[in-house]
Design a protein around this motif. Structure first.
Motif, PDB file in Angstrom:
ATOM      1  N   ALA A 140     -29.850 -15.613  31.152  1.00  0.00           N
ATOM      2  CA  ALA A 140     -30.883 -15.569  30.113  1.00  0.00           C
ATOM      3  C   ALA A 140     -30.474 -16.369  28.881  1.00  0.00           C
ATOM      4  N   GLU A 141     -29.178 -16.443  28.582  1.00  0.00           N
ATOM      5  CA  GLU A 141     -28.712 -17.171  27.403  1.00  0.00           C
ATOM      6  C   GLU A 141     -28.414 -18.635  27.691  1.00  0.00           C
ATOM      7  N   LEU A 142     -27.854 -18.904  28.874  1.00  0.00           N
ATOM      8  CA  LEU A 142     -27.427 -20.266  29.191  1.00  0.00           C
ATOM      9  C   LEU A 142     -28.457 -21.037  29.988  1.00  0.00           C
ATOM     10  N   GLY A 143     -29.467 -20.342  30.512  1.00  0.00           N
ATOM     11  CA  GLY A 143     -30.490 -21.016  31.295  1.00  0.00           C
ATOM     12  C   GLY A 143     -30.193 -20.945  32.781  1.00  0.00           C
ATOM     13  N   GLY A 144     -31.260 -21.000  33.593  1.00  0.00           N
ATOM     14  CA  GLY A 144     -31.099 -20.963  35.040  1.00  0.00           C
ATOM     15  C   GLY A 144     -31.196 -19.556  35.584  1.00  0.00           C
ATOM     16  N   SER A 145     -30.831 -19.422  36.849  1.00  0.00           N
ATOM     17  CA  SER A 145     -30.887 -18.140  37.543  1.00  0.00           C
ATOM     18  C   SER A 145     -29.520 -17.471  37.526  1.00  0.00           C
ATOM     19  N   PRO A 146     -29.444 -16.153  37.800  1.00  0.00           N
ATOM     20  CA  PRO A 146     -28.138 -15.493  37.880  1.00  0.00           C
ATOM     21  C   PRO A 146     -27.225 -16.134  38.912  1.00  0.00           C
ATOM     22  N   ALA A 147     -27.799 -16.542  40.063  1.00  0.00           N
ATOM     23  CA  ALA A 147     -26.982 -17.177  41.092  1.00  0.00           C
ATOM     24  C   ALA A 147     -26.394 -18.486  40.586  1.00  0.00           C
ATOM     25  N   ALA A 148     -27.216 -19.285  39.882  1.00  0.00           N
ATOM     26  CA  ALA A 148     -26.725 -20.558  39.354  1.00  0.00           C
ATOM     27  C   ALA A 148     -25.665 -20.337  38.286  1.00  0.00           C
ATOM     28  N   ALA A 149     -25.877 -19.332  37.434  1.00  0.00           N
ATOM     29  CA  ALA A 149     -24.885 -19.044  36.397  1.00  0.00           C
ATOM     30  C   ALA A 149     -23.560 -18.623  37.012  1.00  0.00           C
ATOM     31  N   GLY A 150     -23.628 -17.817  38.081  1.00  0.00           N
ATOM     32  CA  GLY A 150     -22.395 -17.385  38.735  1.00  0.00           C
ATOM     33  C   GLY A 150     -21.689 -18.516  39.456  1.00  0.00           C
ATOM     34  N   ARG A 151     -22.448 -19.356  40.162  1.00  0.00           N
ATOM     35  CA  ARG A 151     -21.815 -20.451  40.904  1.00  0.00           C
ATOM     36  C   ARG A 151     -21.201 -21.486  39.970  1.00  0.00           C
ATOM     37  N   ALA A 152     -21.768 -21.640  38.770  1.00  0.00           N
ATOM     38  CA  ALA A 152     -21.226 -22.614  37.827  1.00  0.00           C
ATOM     39  C   ALA A 152     -19.814 -22.254  37.384  1.00  0.00           C
ATOM     40  N   VAL A 153     -19.485 -20.959  37.394  1.00  0.00           N
ATOM     41  CA  VAL A 153     -18.159 -20.532  36.936  1.00  0.00           C
ATOM     42  C   VAL A 153     -17.335 -19.917  38.063  1.00  0.00           C
ATOM     43  N   ALA A 154     -17.827 -19.973  39.303  1.00  0.00           N
ATOM     44  CA  ALA A 154     -17.122 -19.313  40.408  1.00  0.00           C
ATOM     45  C   ALA A 154     -15.736 -19.908  40.638  1.00  0.00           C
ATOM     46  N   GLN A 155     -15.626 -21.238  40.542  1.00  0.00           N
ATOM     47  CA  GLN A 155     -14.319 -21.863  40.781  1.00  0.00           C
ATOM     48  C   GLN A 155     -13.297 -21.431  39.749  1.00  0.00           C
ATOM     49  N   LYS A 156     -13.675 -21.465  38.474  1.00  0.00           N
ATOM     50  CA  LYS A 156     -12.740 -21.043  37.434  1.00  0.00           C
ATOM     51  C   LYS A 156     -12.420 -19.556  37.548  1.00  0.00           C
ATOM     52  N   ALA A 157     -13.434 -18.733  37.848  1.00  0.00           N
ATOM     53  CA  ALA A 157     -13.183 -17.306  38.028  1.00  0.00           C
ATOM     54  C   ALA A 157     -12.248 -17.059  39.208  1.00  0.00           C
ATOM     55  N   SER A 158     -12.375 -17.863  40.273  1.00  0.00           N
ATOM     56  CA  SER A 158     -11.495 -17.706  41.440  1.00  0.00           C
ATOM     57  C   SER A 158     -10.052 -18.017  41.071  1.00  0.00           C
ATOM     58  N   GLN A 159      -9.834 -19.102  40.306  1.00  0.00           N
ATOM     59  CA  GLN A 159      -8.470 -19.421  39.875  1.00  0.00           C
ATOM     60  C   GLN A 159      -7.886 -18.299  39.031  1.00  0.00           C
ATOM     61  N   LEU A 160      -8.699 -17.746  38.154  1.00  0.00           N
ATOM     62  CA  LEU A 160      -8.218 -16.669  37.307  1.00  0.00           C
ATOM     63  C   LEU A 160      -7.952 -15.400  38.106  1.00  0.00           C
ATOM     64  N   LEU A 161      -8.812 -15.093  39.058  1.00  0.00           N
ATOM     65  CA  LEU A 161      -8.600 -13.912  39.905  1.00  0.00           C
ATOM     66  C   LEU A 161      -7.294 -14.020  40.686  1.00  0.00           C
ATOM     67  N   THR A 162      -7.009 -15.223  41.192  1.00  0.00           N
ATOM     68  CA  THR A 162      -5.766 -15.411  41.947  1.00  0.00           C
ATOM     69  C   THR A 162      -4.559 -15.072  41.084  1.00  0.00           C
ATOM     70  N   GLY A 163      -4.592 -15.476  39.836  1.00  0.00           N
ATOM     71  CA  GLY A 163      -3.476 -15.176  38.945  1.00  0.00           C
ATOM     72  C   GLY A 163      -3.437 -13.729  38.504  1.00  0.00           C
ATOM     73  N   LEU A 164      -4.599 -13.149  38.212  1.00  0.00           N
ATOM     74  CA  LEU A 164      -4.627 -11.764  37.725  1.00  0.00           C
ATOM     75  C   LEU A 164      -4.246 -10.758  38.802  1.00  0.00           C
ATOM     76  N   THR A 165      -4.545 -11.056  40.067  1.00  0.00           N
ATOM     77  CA  THR A 165      -4.259 -10.110  41.166  1.00  0.00           C
ATOM     78  C   THR A 165      -3.080 -10.563  42.008  1.00  0.00           C
ATOM     79  N   PHE A 166      -2.416 -11.654  41.598  1.00  0.00           N
ATOM     80  CA  PHE A 166      -1.274 -12.176  42.346  1.00  0.00           C
ATOM     81  C   PHE A 166      -1.639 -12.404  43.815  1.00  0.00           C
ATOM     82  N   GLN A 167      -2.772 -13.074  44.003  1.00  0.00           N
ATOM     83  CA  GLN A 167      -3.287 -13.538  45.294  1.00  0.00           C
ATOM     84  C   GLN A 167      -3.804 -12.418  46.196  1.00  0.00           C
ATOM     85  N   ARG A 168      -3.972 -11.216  45.656  1.00  0.00           N
ATOM     86  CA  ARG A 168      -4.648 -10.197  46.471  1.00  0.00           C
ATOM     87  C   ARG A 168      -6.111 -10.554  46.637  1.00  0.00           C
ATOM     88  N   ILE A 169      -6.730 -11.000  45.550  1.00  0.00           N
ATOM     89  CA  ILE A 169      -8.101 -11.500  45.596  1.00  0.00           C
ATOM     90  C   ILE A 169      -8.008 -12.986  45.291  1.00  0.00           C
TER      91      ILE A 169
END
Length: 620
Positions: free
Chosen positions: A490-519
């Protein structure tokens, strides 16, 4: 918009009470309660008359003690503003006037202040602050009542037991991982020690920040006088001598102009009398000539009749003399009239010479006056004085900075800081070579090894894994992860799916570090549903344990925060409790990520955690 200073008085959870916190661009760590800090910032950026009722009062103060808060910030228009609010009396917004070096009142009405902050200063809308620029513990999935009636622990899918052969193979993998984890732990201990030392050295070296800020401010003030400096070059090496010469030339010019004016007045008076009448129109002239002729002819005619009559002819001499005198006066008047014309030409030439000489003597000063748009030489002299003062201030700040940097203690700290940086890079390179990436902590690997060894000892048959049971959203609400993407869309424009996919790669890198590769990854489907990749396969994030859902939420929120900060100079406010469920290593990963994404704007993180304070660009 960048915050420069924050102050609060009488508000519980903001320390020190009534004190001030200096902020800078980048990643700032502030010793305060996160929820209270965010509420105070919202009450200043989006003022409402009811804000005072929702702020917690500091303990120990009088019952009627005033609640006050203030912000100093730099807007998108590069102007410094100061907002001071007494939650019982009102608020005032001031703008810094660089010429007068003081703050001038902009508005006192709360609605006007709120509109001015959004439209001119660049404060983000309240919905955007909540959706992508703030992270608090209250918005985590585990805090929103989305765990269902049975509790969060019962929502995790049951683990499927491994066969003996799979267990032995897994044990071999875990032994190799344990070796890496132990090596990583030793290296991490050394790296933490270096980071702690670097933090202390930075604190010691941070004394130059005020000196550098003062020098930058002085240089900026000197840069503002660049037009005056350019005009000063027109006056040569000694502007004061040129101004003195200008004063003398002006006085001489004014005196000459006054004489020219007097000459022109006399000429105008002569011209007003007009040119002399022609001689032949003067009756006196002709009267004298006629009388002389009559007397001469009469005397000659009568001399034959009366001999004494010839003496009458002698009277023609005064008659002709009178006519001659009138003729001479006329000639003098004609010559005087001709001299008026010649004199006017001389006066015109004189005036041109005066103006030409004045332009030659005073042209450079007049050009300088026009260049900086002042009205008089006195104002020009004052402007030149400001240049001298600004140069003196810049020289003084440079001297102080040079003295500070030249001290033996600071030189030693700077040299040690370089050595610490080199040692950190060497350790990080060694960790990358020996470990090869993120690994779990030693205790987690040992616990899994003990569990598998116990299973092999008892040789239990594998149990069928029940299908995962999704988590229902809180009553009357939206599932937190999907709600996060909906608010961001709603703030950045587009659909929820588009908003999530735009940051999925960065979120994945961060998840790998925060969970020590569990997720290892986060995925978003076409309907905006969030999935987490664990063990090489995606599972709905709703089926994860509450702690893991919180980590996925934090990773997505920080990835959205990075995207928002990269778009412009904005301010984000974070709460310490949002990271409370992470391990020490995960918090350090999050701290490094926050420092990296804060570079285009500013992050204000309310925490006392050393993992975040050591990584911060500035601590208050």
């Amino acid at each position: 918009m960048i915050l420069l200073e924050f102050a609060a008085q009488g508000v519980r959870g903001v320390a020190p009470a009534g004190g001030r916190a200096t902020l800078r661009p980048g990643y700032n760590v502030v010793a305060a309660d996160g929820a209270t800090l965010r509420r105070v910032v919202e009450a200043l950026l989006y003022p409402d008359p009811r804000d005072g009722d929702s702020l917690p009062r500091a303990a120990g103060g009088p019952a009627g003690a005033a609640l006050r808060a203030g912000l100093t910030l730099v807007g998108n228009d590069r102007v410094t503003y100061r907002l001071v609010r007494d939650f019982a009396a009102g608020a005032q917004l001031h703008r810094f006037d660089a010429e007068k070096r003081s703050f001038a009142l902009v508005a006192q009405d709360l609605a006007e202040i709120s509109a001015f902050l959004r439209e001119t200063v660049g404060a983000p809308p309240p919905a955007r602050l909540s959706a992508v620029l703030a992270l608090g513990a209250a918005e985590l999935p585990s805090r929103q009542g989305a765990s269902g009636v049975g509790g969060g622990a019962s929502l995790a899918p049951a683990r499927q037991a491994l066969s003996p052969e799979q267990a032995r193979k897994r044990l071999a993998q875990l032994q190799a991982e344990l070796e890496k984890a132990r090596a990583a732990e030793k290296l991490q201990v050394q790296l933490d020690g270096l980071q702690a030392r670097a933090f202390k050295l930075d604190e010691a070296l941070r004394g130059s920040a005020n000196l550098r800020d003062g020098l930058e401010t002085a240089e900026a003030a000197r840069a503002d006088l660049a037009p005056v400096a350019a005009a000063a070059t027109l006056l040569g090496d000694d502007p004061e001598a040129r101004l003195a010469a200008f004063d003398r030339a002006t006085a001489k010019h004014d005196e000459a102009v006054a004489k020219v004016a007097a000459e022109r007045g006399a000429l105008a008076e002569a011209e007003a009398r007009g040119a002399p009448r022609p001689l032949w129109t003067d009756p006196l002239f002709w009267g004298g000539v006629g009388a002389g002729a009559v007397l001469a002819l009469g005397g000659a005619a009568l001399s034959g009749v009366a001999p004494g009559a010839r003496y009458l002819a002698l009277l023609d001499v005064p008659a002709f003399g009178g006519a001659a005198w009138i003729a001479l006066r006329w000639i003098g008047a004609v010559e005087a009239w001709e001299r008026v014309a010649r004199r006017r030409k001389v006066v015109d030439d004189w005036e041109k010479k005066i103006e030409g000489q004045y332009e030659k003597d005073a042209g450079d000063v007049r050009a300088a006056i026009r260049a900086i748009e002042v009205r008089s030489p006195a104002e020009l002299r004052e402007a030149l004085g400001r240049i001298a003062d600004a140069d003196a201030v810049v020289a003084e700040w440079r001297r102080r900075l040079a003295e500070w940097e030249g001290s033996a203690e600071i030189r030693a700290a700077a040299e040690e800081r370089v050595e610490v940086d080199e040692a950190q890079r060497a350790l990080e390179a060694r960790m990358a070579a020996d470990v090869g990436g993120f690994v779990r902590d030693v205790r987690s690997v040992e616990m899994e090894i003990q569990r598998l060894e116990g299973e092999l000892a008892t040789a239990l048959p594998p149990a069928a894994a029940p299908p995962p049971r999704p988590v229902a959203p809180a009553a009357g609400g939206t599932e937190p992860l999907r709600g996060l993407l909906e608010r961001a869309a709603a703030e950045l424009g587009g659909s929820p799916a588009a908003a999530g996919r735009a940051v999925a790669q960065k979120a994945s890198q961060l998840l790998t570090g925060l969970t020590f590769q569990r997720i290892t990854a986060a995925q978003v489907d076409d309907r905006g549903g969030v999935h987490a990749v664990t063990g090489g396969r995606p599972v709905p994030a709703l089926t994860l344990p509450p702690a893991d859902r919180d980590v996925v939420y934090v990773a997505l929120k920080l990835a959205l925060l990075e995207q928002a900060l990269a778009a412009g100079k904005l301010v984000a406010v974070l709460d310490q409790e949002a990271f409370a469920g992470l391990s020490d290593g995960a918090r350090r990963v999050a701290a490094r990520f926050l420092k990296q994404i804060a570079r285009p704007g500013q992050i204000v993180h309310a925490t006392t955690d050393s993992a975040f304070r050591e990584a911060a660009d500035h601590s208050a």
